[in-house]
Design an enzyme around this catalytic site. Structure first.
Site, PDB file in Angstrom:
ATOM      1  CD  GLU A   1      38.466  36.822  40.530  1.00 13.12           C
ATOM      2  OE1 GLU A   1      39.779  37.380  40.628  1.00 13.12           O
ATOM      3  OE2 GLU A   1      38.121  35.965  39.700  1.00 13.12           O
TER       4      GLU A   1
ATOM      5  CB  CYS B   1      40.369  45.227  40.817  1.00 12.48           C
ATOM      6  SG  CYS B   1      41.552  43.741  40.409  1.00 12.48           S
TER       7      CYS B   1
HETATM    8  P1  NAD Z   1      31.035  46.197  35.089  1.00  8.28           P
HETATM    9  O1  NAD Z   1      30.618  45.574  36.473  1.00  8.28           O
HETATM   10  O2  NAD Z   1      30.356  47.229  34.519  1.00  8.28           O
HETATM   11  O3  NAD Z   1      31.218  45.188  33.779  1.00  8.28           O
HETATM   12  C1  NAD Z   1      31.697  43.896  34.055  1.00  8.28           C
HETATM   13  C2  NAD Z   1      31.278  42.935  33.121  1.00  8.28           C
HETATM   14  O4  NAD Z   1      29.983  42.644  33.374  1.00  8.28           O
HETATM   15  C3  NAD Z   1      31.447  43.474  31.470  1.00  8.28           C
HETATM   16  O5  NAD Z   1      31.271  42.353  30.800  1.00  8.28           O
HETATM   17  C4  NAD Z   1      29.680  44.150  31.647  1.00  8.28           C
HETATM   18  O6  NAD Z   1      29.477  43.912  29.971  1.00  8.28           O
HETATM   19  C5  NAD Z   1      28.742  43.062  32.265  1.00  8.28           C
HETATM   20  N1  NAD Z   1      27.779  43.486  32.789  1.00  8.28           N
HETATM   21  C6  NAD Z   1      26.956  44.681  32.774  1.00  8.28           C
HETATM   22  N2  NAD Z   1      26.054  44.520  33.365  1.00  8.28           N
HETATM   23  C7  NAD Z   1      25.639  43.136  33.700  1.00  8.28           C
HETATM   24  C8  NAD Z   1      24.649  42.567  34.319  1.00  8.28           C
HETATM   25  N3  NAD Z   1      23.553  43.066  34.787  1.00  8.28           N
HETATM   26  N4  NAD Z   1      24.512  41.311  34.475  1.00  8.28           N
HETATM   27  C9  NAD Z   1      25.901  40.497  33.962  1.00  8.28           C
HETATM   28  N5  NAD Z   1      27.044  41.250  33.488  1.00  8.28           N
HETATM   29  C10 NAD Z   1      26.968  42.456  33.293  1.00  8.28           C
HETATM   30  O7  NAD Z   1      32.579  46.461  35.205  1.00  8.28           O
HETATM   31  P2  NAD Z   1      33.702  47.207  34.396  1.00  8.28           P
HETATM   32  O8  NAD Z   1      33.394  48.818  34.544  1.00  8.28           O
HETATM   33  O9  NAD Z   1      33.569  46.472  33.107  1.00  8.28           O
HETATM   34  O10 NAD Z   1      35.109  47.044  35.291  1.00  8.28           O
HETATM   35  C11 NAD Z   1      35.512  47.870  36.349  1.00  8.28           C
HETATM   36  C12 NAD Z   1      35.379  47.238  37.668  1.00  8.28           C
HETATM   37  O11 NAD Z   1      35.850  45.843  37.647  1.00  8.28           O
HETATM   38  C13 NAD Z   1      35.902  47.930  38.724  1.00  8.28           C
HETATM   39  O12 NAD Z   1      34.961  48.020  39.871  1.00  8.28           O
HETATM   40  C14 NAD Z   1      37.188  46.798  39.218  1.00  8.28           C
HETATM   41  O13 NAD Z   1      37.657  47.032  40.394  1.00  8.28           O
HETATM   42  C15 NAD Z   1      36.677  45.691  38.865  1.00  8.28           C
HETATM   43  N6  NAD Z   1      37.505  44.499  38.806  1.00  8.28           N
HETATM   44  C16 NAD Z   1      37.855  43.799  39.612  1.00  8.28           C
HETATM   45  C17 NAD Z   1      38.710  43.008  39.598  1.00  8.28           C
HETATM   46  C18 NAD Z   1      39.122  41.768  40.632  1.00  8.28           C
HETATM   47  O14 NAD Z   1      39.698  40.818  40.435  1.00  8.28           O
HETATM   48  N7  NAD Z   1      38.231  41.896  41.922  1.00  8.28           N
HETATM   49  C19 NAD Z   1      39.602  42.745  38.638  1.00  8.28           C
HETATM   50  C20 NAD Z   1      39.438  43.683  37.479  1.00  8.28           C
HETATM   51  C21 NAD Z   1      38.533  44.521  37.864  1.00  8.28           C
END
Ligand code: NAD
Length: 469
Positions: free
Chosen positions: A238, A272
């Site tokens: 997501e 998001c």
């Molecule tokens: P992010 O991708 O930086 O991090 C998300 C999670 O992944 C965190 O727990 C992070 O620690 C972990 N992570 C980081 N690098 C990783 C890796 N290489 N492998 C596995 N896990 C890893 O995102 P963010 O800045 O925490 O959140 C914001 C983003 O989330 C925005 O793009 C937003 O649109 C998206 N989002 C999407 C939805 C949806 O339902 N589509 C909902 C909420 C947020």
């Protein structure tokens, strides 16, 4: 000035994470910065707990109902901690907790349907559903509790155990939730692991995991899919969105302005499926900019613990830097801030609610995901031009069309390339509906029965009819 990102506390040799309050920059508390061997142990415990948890659907239903009660009982304390580490207004944290309890209750009572297949041949085949195996749930910082529950509630209901990893920016409320649920769920059925990267990457690649369900940004989603490919674990992604709101030429601007504003600025724009771009007919463009800018200038921005606050701080320092950078880029390219456009000069990560006009359409604040309190308003001359622009960023999470005539709006909404299209509102979801992005916004389906089946695999029993008793 921004405060530093979650950093190891002096004297802890990197074994703890300091979690900062985005409204003050002060340390709220610490969480463990877990090592690879601790992650391995958590996955091993989760695997051991799986056979017992999958064996008894009735016990799962009772346990998940008890989990919903436990979340509700802890509501206020959990919500306060969430506001302190994430920044959102307390009322929004309370709503997040309430929705989490509702989601647990919804999935507690949802079961997959066994289906007989009759294709006219003398064969009896029956499709049953089995849990896929231990699930890794990796979630971001914008709705730490609600998004975690969106992962673990269907996964647990399906009979899987779960290892949950929150963002290192917001591990505290999730850890509290994990300990509350540990009191009502069997041991190791839900395990919370915390720490900075590469903890998430290791979890996504872990050979003991059979489904990686991830919510976060597009680039990290790609990395997660690549990591899970090694063990051929199922992946649900997501990802980010860049939702457009398309206003039609019959819209009553004053009537929709509040709803449109909050569709973009709830949770400080860190949603998001927030409205991230507005397309207004050229004739109405100035009126739309004025109506939104007026609201952006008058809304109360402050600490989420202050009852008057409607918009809190940006949730962490890297995100504040990102919001500031995309805004500055747009302003340097000729955009004008009809409201805001800058940080607020006080402690914490505050950015003034910003309405941008005269924005070049190729500006990153239009083509990318600003994920903060900044909204570009763009004029259009023909509806085709607006629809093409709405569909033209590579994202495909949601979109909305606003009009005095809902049927006319729906006909335009039908042309949007996204997972959910709203008419005259935005970002409203039911627990029972599917939620899925297209293109860069995701893979797989969450929500409702589709979310349950996303954690199950079909198991078919096939036998000649004459063998039946
Ligand atoms: P992010 O991708 O930086 O991090 C998300 C999670 O992944 C965190 O727990 C992070 O620690 C972990 N992570 C980081 N690098 C990783 C890796 N290489 N492998 C596995 N896990 C890893 O995102 P963010 O800045 O925490 O959140 C914001 C983003 O989330 C925005 O793009 C937003 O649109 C998206 N989002 C999407 C939805 C949806 O339902 N589509 C909902 C909420 C947020």
């Amino acid at each position: 000035m921004p405060t530093p990102e979650a950093a190891p506390l002096p004297g802890h040799r990197g074994a703890r994470l300091a979690v900062l309050d985005p409204a003050t920059g002060e340390v709220v508390d610490e969480a463990p910065d877990q090592r690879p061997d601790e992650l391995d142990a958590a996955v091993a415990r989760s695997r051991r707990a799986w056979p017992g948890w999958r064996a008894d659907p009735a016990a799962r239903t009772s346990a998940l109902r008890a989990a919903a009660d436990a979340v509700e009982t802890a509501g206020d304390g959990l919500a306060r901690l969430l506001t302190r580490e994430q920044g959102k207004p307390l009322a929004e944290s309370c709503a997040e907790i309430t929705r989490t309890a509702a989601r647990l209750r919804y999935f507690a009572d949802l079961a997959p349907r066994t289906r007989r297949i009759d294709d006219g041949r003398p064969v009896h085949s029956e499709v049953r559903w089995r849990p896929v195996g231990p699930v890794a749930a990796i979630v971001p910082w914008n709705f730490p509790i609600q998004l975690a529950a969106a992962k673990f509630a269907p996964a647990l209901a399906a009979g899987n155990t779960v290892v949950l990893k929150p963002s290192p920016h917001t591990p505290l409320a999730t850890r509290l939730l994990g300990s509350l649920l540990a009191a009502v769920l069997p041991e190791d059925v839900l395990t919370v692991v915390t720490g900075r990267e590469p903890l998430g990457a290791r979890l996504a690649a872990h050979p003991g995991i059979r489904h990686v369900t991830f919510t976060g940004s597009v680039p990290t989603g790609r990395a997660v899919a690549a990591a899970a490919a090694g063990s051929l674990a199922r992946v649900t992604l997501e990802l980010g969105g860049n939702d457009a709101a398309v206003l039609l030429d019959d819209v009553d601007v004053e009537r929709i302005a509040d709803r449109l504003f909050w569709s973009a600025f709830r949770n400080c724009g860190q949603v998001c499926m927030a409205v991230k771009r507005v397309y207004a007919p050229a004739r109405l463009h100035a009126e739309v900019v004025d109506a939104l800018a007026h609201r952006a200038r008058s809304v109360t921005v402050g600490s989420g613990l202050d009852p008057d606050t409607r918009i809190g701080p940006v949730s962490n320092a890297p995100q504040l830097a990102r919001v500031e950078a995309v805004t500055r880029q747009a302003l340097e390219a000729g955009a004008r801030a009809a409201a805001g456009g800058h940080r607020i000069d006080r402690a914490g990560h505050f950015f003034a609610p910003t309405i941008l006009t005269d924005v070049p359409p190729d500006s990153p604040v239009v083509t990318g995901e600003q994920f903060g309190p900044v909204l570009p308003v763009l004029p259009y001359r023909s509806l085709d031009e607006a629809v093409d622009a709405a569909n033209g960023t590579g994202f495909g999470l949601g979109g909305s069309v606003w009009s005095a005539d809902p049927d006319r709006a729906e006909a335009v909404a039908d042309r949007l390339e996204c997972g959910t299209a709203w008419i005259n509102h935005h970002a409203e979801l039911s627990l029972a509906q599917p939620f899925a992005g297209v293109h860069d916004s995701g893979v797989g389906v969450a929500g409702g029965p589709w979310g349950l089946y996303g954690n199950l695999r079909p198991f078919v029993v096939h036998r000649p009819r004459e063998e039946q008793a």
